[in-house]
Structures are given as structure tokens and as C-alpha cells.
Scaffold this motif. Structure first.
Motif, short mmCIF file in Angstrom:
data_model
loop_
_atom_site.label_atom_id
_atom_site.label_comp_id
_atom_site.label_asym_id
_atom_site.label_seq_id
_atom_site.Cartn_x
_atom_site.Cartn_y
_atom_site.Cartn_z
N ASN A 1 28.15 58.40 -3.55
CA ASN A 1 26.45 58.21 -5.19
C ASN A 1 27.76 58.46 -6.51
O ASN A 1 26.43 59.48 -6.58
CB ASN A 1 25.62 57.87 -4.46
N SER B 1 18.86 63.55 2.58
CA SER B 1 18.13 62.13 3.04
C SER B 1 19.52 61.65 2.92
O SER B 1 19.51 60.32 3.74
CB SER B 1 17.02 61.56 2.55
N GLU B 2 20.14 61.56 2.12
CA GLU B 2 21.46 60.48 1.67
C GLU B 2 22.41 60.97 3.08
O GLU B 2 23.61 59.78 2.98
CB GLU B 2 22.28 61.17 0.52
N LEU C 1 21.82 61.53 6.03
CA LEU C 1 21.08 60.85 6.90
C LEU C 1 21.81 59.44 7.28
O LEU C 1 22.19 58.72 8.17
CB LEU C 1 20.29 60.78 7.48
N LYS C 2 22.00 58.59 5.95
CA LYS C 2 22.36 57.55 5.75
C LYS C 2 23.63 57.18 5.74
O LYS C 2 24.21 56.79 6.68
CB LYS C 2 21.44 57.25 4.59
N LEU C 3 24.37 58.71 5.07
CA LEU C 3 25.75 58.56 5.44
C LEU C 3 25.97 58.60 7.40
O LEU C 3 26.95 57.79 7.90
CB LEU C 3 26.62 59.83 4.49
N TRP C 4 25.88 58.60 7.53
CA TRP C 4 25.84 59.54 8.75
C TRP C 4 25.65 58.03 9.97
O TRP C 4 26.20 58.13 10.80
CB TRP C 4 24.72 61.00 9.96
N ASP C 5 24.41 57.19 9.86
CA ASP C 5 23.89 55.90 10.18
C ASP C 5 24.84 55.28 9.72
O ASP C 5 24.82 53.98 11.35
CB ASP C 5 21.94 56.04 9.43
N ARG C 6 25.20 55.31 9.24
CA ARG C 6 26.54 53.96 8.85
C ARG C 6 27.60 54.23 8.90
O ARG C 6 28.60 53.46 9.42
CB ARG C 6 26.61 54.09 7.49
N LYS D 1 15.14 57.25 14.78
CA LYS D 1 16.85 57.67 13.73
C LYS D 1 16.48 57.91 12.23
O LYS D 1 16.70 58.03 11.75
CB LYS D 1 17.94 56.71 14.26
N GLU D 2 15.01 57.06 11.98
CA GLU D 2 14.66 56.05 11.15
C GLU D 2 14.31 57.34 10.53
O GLU D 2 12.77 58.05 10.83
CB GLU D 2 14.39 55.24 10.64
#
Lengths: 261, 288
Positions: A126, A178-179, A181-186, A228-229
Motif C-alpha cells: 500500500n 494486520s496488513e 497477515l494479509k500479505l502473508w496470506d496473498r 487463518k482469518e
């Protein structure tokens, strides 16, 4: 499947003028692909040293360490990991996009590839719109995001992060957690994350490695059963608090907060 | 305006002091002259003007110096042996060549010192020792020595300039090339960067501010080196020679004119390096 990181009886002793300092002693640990592993412990427990050993920035003095089945040196030469330091370590004479281009230039990517990867990683953290800014024009949190983008730019599967948010305030840190975690997920990357914050470790990790000092050793390895969420308010749930309590117990068991006599 | 006003104030104060001092210092000789000419009871204002218009005053006043500079540059052919412009050019060319050589040598030594342990421990003491030798002692030896093997003119003077100007560059560049922090170097290692890349992408840009700071000192002392070297070879010309012949012949106005021109030259050279620094800084995103 070959584990991403595999340490057996790993030890590291620094020789100093005041005698030997045992930074790591008998560390056994396996990290699988896709894990998010946090290393937590007080100062001097060797968590940063362990991360630096994985990165081949320090050499172990005993035991074996394999990264993707290779020696740390070969893994480093194969650019197997991206490293995020405690400070952003951006080069002040380069713009943000040029900072992210740095590893790509060194690794010999073409200008087109560089441009494409810069755009992709800046989107990922971002930071789009800040390409032409110099580091001093960005806030501390944005600088650290830029340094994460730089570590992601060359697509290493392993991300090593040494207290990347340690110098940031609580609000920015929550946001970046939290960003992350999202990045890791993606990106499906394997992440090793050094911290001394219990909530941060529990919130982020699939596996928490609790360490204690003098000599630096692993006292507990906790597998997290959190989904995971993870919204930020997961930190008030009983499951979260139970894991946090176990981490706290592990730290206490290591006598890590007691003064040495 | 806020910057011009203080400078102007000081300048006016200096001029007032200067003209007053000239009256005082030139008065004894003017009194003798007036007695010889049987001039008695000269009014003070007229007397003051007389002290400001002597041929060989002890202290010439600014307008005499400036008119001498004007006459000796614009009023003469450039090729004339008495043209101050020609002498200034002789000094400038030695200064510039010496500065380029000195900066190159300084950077090369700094690179060696930073990258090689043996060079680090062996070179620095010699470099410092080189600057403890008075340049006034070494300049004639170099100029005369090189003259004996047929090397005269520009090169010996440039070598003296180099001898002075390499020093700040070595010291500054060693500091500059060592300025990257440990994590900035670690970062390069995680990329498996080769030494060449570490140098050009990290050490060199990190050292640039120090390079410019030391080049500003270097170019000013390059000029001093050139002037000092010229004192040893009066036939070669240059501002140093104008100083020397001026003092032999008691031509104080000529001495001051050469002095002013040397100072002005140094100011312009430092300003040019400063402008280059600003340009490079702007390209490297340094906060204004």
C-alpha cells in the motif's frame, strides 16, 4: 517435503575480549513452507542471532543448519530469503522506487522487470503514489513498509523479519500487523518474525518459538490453533488469551526476567 | 536582503577602517614629501587625499588596488608580461591541474585504505606526516629538482598543489566511505552483492557529501600551493611571481592587486565547487 529451515543442535559462541559469550545453545527447530514463525524472548536470548544465522550473517559454531536443504551460504547466494531489519535501512539518496529497485539491480533484472516488480510490491504494501518520494519524506511506518517491499521485490519464498515494527507506535504497529497477515496470506511466503511483544507474536503466528537468555536457547515451541482469518479483535478471545498465557509461562520458565546474580 | 545587509555593513566598516589606516600609515612619508616640496599647512582633507594617491604607499587604499587590477588586466594585452590576467591564468591552470590530480590521488588512497587492511595501517601515518613538512621548504626542492631534469612550467607547480590538496580529500573520503551503517552493509550481503556493487551503490553515494566538503578545502589550498610554488621560479610567472617582484621593488599596489586577485580566484573556485555540490545534492534528494 524439505523443510524451509531445519536446525539441529545449533550453537553459536562469540569470542570476545571478556571471554566467550554463548549466544545460542542446542537449538532444534523445523520450519515448514508457509509457516509464520515468531521468535519471542527478552534481550540477549539469541532470537536476532538465530535469524542472522539463517541469513548467513553469522556463522554457527556447532550443529547443523539447512535452508531449503542447502547450507545458509548457498541459500544466501541463491537469494533464498528477503531480510527486513529493525530499522528501514533505506538509502537516503534513492527514491522509494529506486530503493526497491536496489536488489533487482544487483541481481541483474532488466529495467522492464524492475518496473513491473516495483509496481507489484508497492501495491502489496500500500505505498502506491510514493514512488518518487525520498525516504525522509515518509513516516516511520511507511519507511518500514518500503523496506518490506524491498525484501519482497525479488520474490524470495522466505521472509526474515527482525523486530520490523519495534520502533513504531502501537497504532501503526496494529495496522501493519494486520496488513502483514494479509500479505502473508496473498503471497504464501514463509515468514520468520522476531519480536518481544507477546500480543504481536500470538496475533501473527502459526508457530511461536519462546527463547530465554544466558545461554540463548529455545524453551517452548507453541503451535497456534487460531484461524487463518484474524481480525484485530481476535485478541480479546479466550483462545488468544490462552496462547498468550502459555507464552508468558514459557518466558517465566526460562527465568528470563530475573536478574543474573 | 537579510543576508546582504550584514555583509554590506561589515564591508563598509572595513573600508572606513582601511582608508583611515592608510592616512595614518602613509602620513610620515607624505609629510616628508610635502616638506621637500615646501608645502606647509596642507588642510587635513587634502592631506588625506595625498596619502591615498602615493606611488608606493605603505598601505594602498582599495580604489588604488582596484584600478591597478583593472589597468593590469583590461588595459593590457593578455600576452603582455605585465598582464595580471596572464599571471592569474598561469596560477589558475596550475591550481586546477593540481586540484584534479590531488582529488584523484586522495580518492584512490581513501579507496585503498578502506578496502585493504595493510594499506589502512601503513598509509595513514605517512599521509599525516606529509602534511607536517612546511610546504615553503618542500616547494623549492620540488620545483628546482624537477627543473634539473628538464621538467618546468605547469607540472611542478601542479604537483605542489596536489601535495596540499590530496590531504583533505583522503581524510574526508576515508570517513565518507566508512559512513554506511552496519545494517546497510548487511543488506548488501543478503543480496550477495559483489564488492564492486557495494562500492558503487552504497559506499560511493554515501561518501559524496564528504567528497564535496573536502574538495572545497582542497581547491582553496591548491591555489595556495600554486602561488607558493611560483615563488621558487620567478621566470615562470603567475600571481606568486607578481607578489615576489612587487615586494622586491616596493610596489605595494602591485602586491595587493595580486593578493586580491588570488583571493577572488579562490572565492570563485570554492563557489564553483559549492554549486556542483548543490547540484549533486539536489539529484540525491538531500533535504534543502
Amino acid at each position: 517435503m524439505i523443510p524451509v529451515v531445519s536446525a539441529q543442535n545449533l550453537g553459536l559462541t562469540f569470542s570476545t575480549n571478556d571471554g566467550d559469550v554463548v549466544a545460542l545453545s542446542d537449538v532444534n527447530l523445523t520450519i515448514e513452507k508457509g509457516d509464520f514463525v515468531s521468535f519471542i524472548g527478552p534481550s540477549g536470548c539469541g532470537k536476532t542471532t538465530f535469524l542472522r544465522t539463517i541469513a548467513d550473517l553469522e556463522q554457527p559454531t556447532s550443529g547443523t543448519l539447512r535452508i531449503n536443504g542447502q547450507t545458509p551460504e548457498d541459500a544466501r547466494k541463491n537469494r533464498a530469503y528477503g531480510y527486513v531489519f529493525q530499522a528501514p535501512a533505506l538509502y537516503p539518496w534513492r527514491t522509494i522506487e529506486k530503493n526497491i529497485a536496489l536488489p533487482l539491480e544487483i541481481m541483474g533484472h532488466s529495467p522492464q522487470q524492475q518496473a513491473e516488480r516495483i509496481k507489484r510490491t508497492m501495491d502489496l504494501v500500500n505505498l502506491s503514489g510514493f514512488e518518487k518520494k525520498y525516504p525522509w519524506q515518509l513516516s516511520g511506518g511507511m519507511q518500514q513498509r518500503a523496506s518490506i517491499a524491498r525484501a519482497l521485490a525479488f520474490d524470495a519464498d522466505l521472509l526474515l523479519m527482525d523486530e520490523p515494527f519495534g520502533a513504531l507506535d502501537e497504532i501503526v504497529r496494529d495496522h501493519l500487523n494486520s496488513e502483514l497477515l494479509k500479505l502473508w496470506d496473498r503471497t504464501q511466503k514463509t515468514i520468520c518474525f522476531v519480536t518481544h511483544s507477546i500480543p504481536e507474536a500470538v496475533y501473527l503466528s502459526t508457530k511461536i518459538v519462546v527463547m530465554s537468555p544466558r545461554p540463548g536457547r529455545v524453551t517452548d515451541i507453541i503451535e497456534s490453533n487460531l484461524p487463518k482469518e484474524r481480525p484485530l479483535d481476535i485478541r480479546e478471545t479466550p483462545e488468544f488469551l490462552a496462547i498468550a498465557a502459555r507464552v508468558r509461562d514459557g518466558l517465566r520458565a526460562g527465568h528470563s526476567y530475573e536478574e543474573v546474580v | 536582503m537579510s543576508r546582504v545587509l550584514p555583509i554590506l555593513t561589515i564591508l563598509i566598516a572595513i573600508f572606513i577602517f582601511w582608508y583611515a589606516a592608510a592616512i595614518w600609515m602613509n602620513a610620515p612619508w607624505q609629510t616628508i614629501l610635502n616638506e621637500r616640496a615646501n608645502l606647509a599647512d596642507v588642510p587635513f582633507f587634502e592631506f588625506a587625499q595625498q596619502t591615498w594617491a602615493q606611488d608606493k604607499p605603505i598601505l594602498p587604499v582599495p580604489h588604488q588596488v582596484f584600478s591597478e587590477i583593472w589597468n593590469a588586466t583590461m588595459g593590457l594585452e593578455f600576452t603582455s608580461r605585465r598582464s595580471l590576467a596572464l599571471h592569474a591564468w598561469i596560477t589558475l591552470s596550475a591550481t586546477l591541474l593540481g586540484f584534479v590530480l590531488g582529488t584523484g590521488l586522495g580518492v584512490a588512497l581513501a579507496v585503498a585504505i578502506v578496502h585493504n587492511d595493510a594499506a589502512d595501517r601503513s598509509l595513514m601515518p605517512w599521509i599525516i606526516a606529509s602534511q607536517t613538512i612546511p610546504i615553503l621548504a618542500i616547494a623549492p626542492m620540488v620545483v628546482v629538482g624537477l627543473g634539473a631534469i628538464g621538467l618546468t612550467g605547469l607540472v611542478p607547480k601542479a604537483l605542489i598543489s596536489m601535495y596540499l590538496s590530496f590531504f583533505p580529500v583522503v581524510v574526508g573520503m576515508v570517513k565518507g566511505l566508512r559512513s554506511p551503517e552496519a545494517i546497510q552493509l548487511d543488506l548488501m550481503r543478503t543480496y550477495d552483492a559483489n564488492p564492486w556493487q557495494v562500492f558503487w551503490k552504497l559506499r560511493w553515494p554515501a561518501a559524496l557529501p564528504m567528497l564535496f566538503a573536502s574538495m572545497k578545502v582542497g581547491i582553496a589550498i591548491s591555489l595556495i600551493g600554486a602561488v607558493v610554488a611560483e615563488l621558487s621560479n620567478a621566470a615562470g610567472g603567475g600571481l606568486g611571481v607578481r607578489l615576489l617582484t612587487g615586494s622586491y621593488n616596493g610596489q605595494t599596489i602591485q602586491i595587493w592587486a595580486a593578493l586580491f586577485l588570488a583571493a577572488g580566484l579562490a572565492a570563485v573556485l570554492v563557489a564553483i565547487v559549492g554549486a556542483a555540490e548543490k547540484w549533486v545534492n539536489a539529484r540525491n534528494g538531500v533535504r534543502a
